[in-house]
Design an enzyme around this catalytic site. Structure first.
Site, PDB file in Angstrom:
ATOM      1  N   ARG A 185     -11.251   0.643   5.748  1.00 13.15           N
ATOM      2  CA  ARG A 185      -9.828   0.387   5.915  1.00 13.15           C
ATOM      3  C   ARG A 185      -9.190   1.489   6.739  1.00 13.15           C
ATOM      4  O   ARG A 185      -9.432   2.671   6.500  1.00 13.15           O
ATOM      5  CB  ARG A 185      -9.246   0.302   4.510  1.00 13.15           C
ATOM      6  CG  ARG A 185      -7.792   0.455   4.423  1.00 13.15           C
ATOM      7  CD  ARG A 185      -7.345   0.396   2.982  1.00 13.15           C
ATOM      8  NE  ARG A 185      -6.154   1.210   2.921  1.00 13.15           N
ATOM      9  CZ  ARG A 185      -5.372   1.328   1.876  1.00 13.15           C
ATOM     10  NH1 ARG A 185      -5.657   0.701   0.755  1.00 13.15           N
ATOM     11  NH2 ARG A 185      -4.303   2.086   1.920  1.00 13.15           N
ATOM     12  N   HIS A 229      -0.039  -7.541  -1.681  1.00 16.22           N
ATOM     13  CA  HIS A 229      -1.384  -8.115  -1.828  1.00 16.22           C
ATOM     14  C   HIS A 229      -2.006  -7.646  -3.138  1.00 16.22           C
ATOM     15  O   HIS A 229      -1.542  -6.691  -3.768  1.00 16.22           O
ATOM     16  CB  HIS A 229      -2.276  -7.729  -0.643  1.00 16.22           C
ATOM     17  CG  HIS A 229      -2.435  -6.246  -0.468  1.00 16.22           C
ATOM     18  ND1 HIS A 229      -1.452  -5.458   0.065  1.00 16.22           N
ATOM     19  CD2 HIS A 229      -3.451  -5.403  -0.780  1.00 16.22           C
ATOM     20  CE1 HIS A 229      -1.855  -4.202   0.083  1.00 16.22           C
ATOM     21  NE2 HIS A 229      -3.062  -4.132  -0.422  1.00 16.22           N
ATOM     22  N   ASP A 289       0.813  -1.225   0.000  1.00 15.16           N
ATOM     23  CA  ASP A 289       0.000   0.000   0.000  1.00 15.16           C
ATOM     24  C   ASP A 289       0.844   1.272   0.000  1.00 15.16           C
ATOM     25  O   ASP A 289       1.768   1.419   0.813  1.00 15.16           O
ATOM     26  CB  ASP A 289      -0.939   0.011   1.213  1.00 15.16           C
ATOM     27  CG  ASP A 289      -2.116  -0.939   1.008  1.00 15.16           C
ATOM     28  OD1 ASP A 289      -2.541  -1.117  -0.148  1.00 15.16           O
ATOM     29  OD2 ASP A 289      -2.594  -1.513   2.004  1.00 15.16           O
TER      30      ASP A 289
END
Ligand SMILES: O=C(O)CCC(=O)C(=O)O
Ligand SMILES: [Fe+2]
Length: 282
Positions: free
Chosen positions: A273, A258, A110
């Site tokens: 999130r 991911h 991320d």
């Protein structure tokens, strides 16, 4: 260094998901405040397994989700994504039949384009499609460990540019975010980073954000990045998580990548999130 996988916790149960990556966590209710003793076991499991899947959860109130995130450190503000109304620390993942794109469809860590990318991300899914919408994770410690010594030595001296304009421009326009309202950061990070808590080395490049290895020619950079992307995405390093409603996943962006799978169109999938700020990769 963290201890080897023991699964000897008193307050939570950690069931390994695969031999080297991931654990399902039972015995904790994240819709309520967790005690210091529970938190210590969760943190240990997070460092040991890299990604935790909290099963049998209720929908976590946004305030509680934020409070749990803050136990791990200050929260990370996303440079581009839309946030939940009234909750600027929460990023909503949402795909419907009208979506043009869904979040995270290619392998990534991320916001690795930030100078200080997030250490971890905690996502709860509270609208799930009837089936599909799994999320995959890949173990970047193992990807590093398996490289040959000469390649490790070379990569240990190299840094790479992580860019985001090609990802974030236009991405959230159908969710009310104009390009003039978003930031598109870029940052240079070492290709091999050392985890500040475990001391382990991991490969830190990803197909979404990493665009160039510094100091190499364009063709050298492209060839080596492609080799590393393919290596890091090898099936042996991966797990595929099938969500139940209200499961919460918490992954360590410093040592795993991911990707989300958008195979459920036209069904809807929605989650909240919270992202915890990390340190500068080193
Ligand atoms: O929707 C998902 O499962 C993950 C999306 C994603 O990449 C993220 O939330 O960081
Ligand atoms: Fe992501």
């Amino acid at each position: 260094m963290v201890a080897p996988k023991t699964n000897e916790y008193n307050l939570i149960e950690a069931k390994p998901f695969a031999p080297n990556l991931g654990a399902e966590i039972y015995g904790v209710d994240l819709s309520q405040a967790v005690s210091d003793a529970q938190f210590a076991e969760i943190r240990d499991a997070f460092l040991t397994y890299q990604v935790l899947f909290f099963r049998d959860q209720k929908e976590i109130p946004p305030e509680q989700h934020v409070a749990f995130g803050k136990r791990f450190g200050p929260l990370h503000a996303h440079p581009a994504a839309p946030t939940m109304m009234g909750h600027p620390e929460i990023f909503e993942i949402h795909a419907t039949k009208d979506s043009k794109i869904a979040n995270g469809e290619f392998w990534h860590s991320d916001v690795s384009c930030d100078e200080t990318p997030p250490l971890g991300t905690m996502l709860q899914i509270h609208i799930a499609p009837p089936c599909g919408g799994d999320t995959m994770f890949s173990d970047m410690y193992a990807a590093y460990d398996d490289l040959s010594e000469p390649i490790k030595a070379m990569l240990g001296q190299l840094s790479a540019l992580h860019s985001s304009e090609h990802i974030y421009k236009g991405r959230y326009s159908d969710r009310g975010k104009k390009d003039t309202e978003i930031d598109c950061p870029e940052a240079v990070h070492p290709i091999v980073r050392t985890h500040p808590d475990t001391g382990r080395k991991s490969l830190f490049v990803n197909r979404t954000f990493t665009t160039k290895i510094l100091g190499l020619s364009d063709s050298e950079s492209e060839a080596i990045l492609n080799l590393l992307f393919e290596h890091a995405e090898h099936i042996n390093y991966q797990i595929r998580f099938r969500w139940n409603l209200n499961d919460m996943a918490f992954w360590d962006n410093r040592c795993c990548m991911h990707r989300a799978i958008w195979d459920y169109w036209p069904a809807e999938r929605k989650g909240r999130r919270v992202t915890v700020k990390g340190e500068k990769p080193a």
